[in-house]
Design a protein around this motif. Structure first.
Motif, PDB file in Angstrom:
ATOM      1  N   GLY A  20       0.815  -1.211   0.000  1.00 12.05           N
ATOM      2  CA  GLY A  20       0.000   0.000   0.000  1.00 12.05           C
ATOM      3  C   GLY A  20       0.845   1.256   0.000  1.00 12.05           C
ATOM      4  O   GLY A  20       0.530   2.226  -0.698  1.00 12.05           O
ATOM      5  N   SER A  23       2.334   1.483  -3.502  1.00 10.68           N
ATOM      6  CA  SER A  23       1.260   1.785  -4.454  1.00 10.68           C
ATOM      7  C   SER A  23       0.783   3.222  -4.273  1.00 10.68           C
ATOM      8  O   SER A  23       0.466   3.905  -5.253  1.00 10.68           O
ATOM      9  CB  SER A  23       0.087   0.817  -4.262  1.00 10.68           C
ATOM     10  N   GLY A  24       0.731   3.681  -3.030  1.00  8.16           N
ATOM     11  CA  GLY A  24       0.347   5.063  -2.761  1.00  8.16           C
ATOM     12  C   GLY A  24       1.336   6.052  -3.346  1.00  8.16           C
ATOM     13  O   GLY A  24       0.950   7.108  -3.858  1.00  8.16           O
ATOM     14  N   GLY A  28       0.363   8.630  -6.094  1.00  5.75           N
ATOM     15  CA  GLY A  28       0.635  10.043  -5.814  1.00  5.75           C
ATOM     16  C   GLY A  28       1.397  10.709  -6.932  1.00  5.75           C
ATOM     17  O   GLY A  28       1.162  11.887  -7.250  1.00  5.75           O
ATOM     18  N   ALA A  77       0.595  10.675   0.266  1.00  7.88           N
ATOM     19  CA  ALA A  77       0.034   9.690  -0.658  1.00  7.88           C
ATOM     20  C   ALA A  77       0.434   8.274  -0.244  1.00  7.88           C
ATOM     21  O   ALA A  77      -0.377   7.341  -0.328  1.00  7.88           O
ATOM     22  CB  ALA A  77       0.503   9.974  -2.085  1.00  7.88           C
ATOM     23  N   TYR A  80      -1.635   7.344   2.985  1.00  9.72           N
ATOM     24  CA  TYR A  80      -3.020   7.048   2.615  1.00  9.72           C
ATOM     25  C   TYR A  80      -3.104   5.752   1.811  1.00  9.72           C
ATOM     26  O   TYR A  80      -4.076   5.006   1.924  1.00  9.72           O
ATOM     27  CB  TYR A  80      -3.640   8.199   1.831  1.00  9.72           C
ATOM     28  N   GLY A  81      -2.114   5.477   1.001  1.00 11.06           N
ATOM     29  CA  GLY A  81      -2.072   4.221   0.264  1.00 11.06           C
ATOM     30  C   GLY A  81      -1.954   3.034   1.198  1.00 11.06           C
ATOM     31  O   GLY A  81      -2.611   2.005   1.015  1.00 11.06           O
ATOM     32  N   TYR A 141      -5.729   9.194  -8.509  1.00  8.37           N
ATOM     33  CA  TYR A 141      -5.029   8.583  -7.370  1.00  8.37           C
ATOM     34  C   TYR A 141      -5.743   7.306  -6.930  1.00  8.37           C
ATOM     35  O   TYR A 141      -5.119   6.258  -6.771  1.00  8.37           O
ATOM     36  CB  TYR A 141      -4.954   9.577  -6.206  1.00  8.37           C
ATOM     37  N   LEU A 145      -4.268   3.550  -7.261  1.00 12.42           N
ATOM     38  CA  LEU A 145      -4.041   2.882  -5.973  1.00 12.42           C
ATOM     39  C   LEU A 145      -4.814   1.573  -5.896  1.00 12.42           C
ATOM     40  O   LEU A 145      -4.255   0.528  -5.551  1.00 12.42           O
ATOM     41  CB  LEU A 145      -4.446   3.817  -4.825  1.00 12.42           C
TER      42      LEU A 145
END
Length: 162
Positions: A20, A23-24, A28, A77, A80-81, A141, A145
C-alpha cells in the motif's frame, strides 16, 4: 500449526502495508503529474514555473520549494495508500467490488475530507486548484491505488496457494 498460521497472517498484513505504501507513492506521482499537466493547460505559467507553483502548493509554507511540496505530497500519498491497502486486506472477504472501484471511492472520500475539513480550516494554497482538477486528480489517485493494491493482493494470494 496454529503458530504458523499466525506468522503467515502477520507477514501478509505487513506485505499489505508495504504494498500500500509503494502503491500510494505511484498513485501520488500519477496525481501530481495530472495536476502539473492541468496547471500547464490552464495557464498557471510557462514550463518549470508551472510545476513549481503546483508542487509548492503541497508544502505547509507558501515560500516552500517545489521539492518540499512534492516530497510532502508523496509522503501523504504513501500513508493514505498504506491505510487503503490495510483496509482492503482486512475486508478482502467482501467479494464483488473491484479494487480499482474501491480505490475510486477512497479517492472521492479523501477529496470530500480535503474540501470540507482540511482546506477551509488551514488556508492551504491547495484550495486554489480548481475543484474539477482536484476531483479528477483524486480519482486518478484512487483508481491507480486500487488497481495496484488489488493486483498485488491477487499475486500474494496466488503465491500463498502454491
Amino acid at each position: 500449526m496454529n503458530k504458523s498460521k499466525s506468522l503467515i497472517y502477520q507477514a501478509t498484513f505487513g506485505d499489505a502495508a508495504v504494498d500500500g505504501l509503494l502503491s500510494g507513492l505511484v498513485a501520488g506521482i500519477g496525481m501530481a503529474g495530472y495536476l502539473v499537466l492541468a496547471g500547464l493547460t490552464t495557464g498557471e505559467g510557462p514550463g518549470p514555473v508551472s510545476y513549481r507553483q503546483v508542487l509548492g502548493r503541497f508544502a505547509p509554507d507558501a515560500e516552500a520549494a517545489a521539492l518540499t511540496g512534492g516530497l510532502m505530497h508523496l509522503a501523504v500519498a504513501g500513508v493514505y495508500g498504506m491505510l487503503f491497502a490495510l483496509g482492503w486486506w482486512l475486508l478482502v472477504r467482501w467479494r464483488g467490488v473491484p479494487a480499482w472501484l474501491a480505490g475510486l471511492a477512497y479517492g472521492a472520500a479523501l477529496l470530500l475530507v480535503a474540501e470540507t475539513l482540511i482546506l477551509p480550516s488551514t488556508g492551504s494554497p491547495l484550495a486554489e486548484i480548481p475543484t474539477v482538477h482536484f476531483a479528477l486528480a483524486h480519482g486518478i489517485y484512487g483508481v491507480i491505488l486500487g488497481f495496484l493494491v488489488g493486483r498485488n493482493a491477487e499475486q500474494s494470494a496466488r503465491r500463498a496457494m502454491e
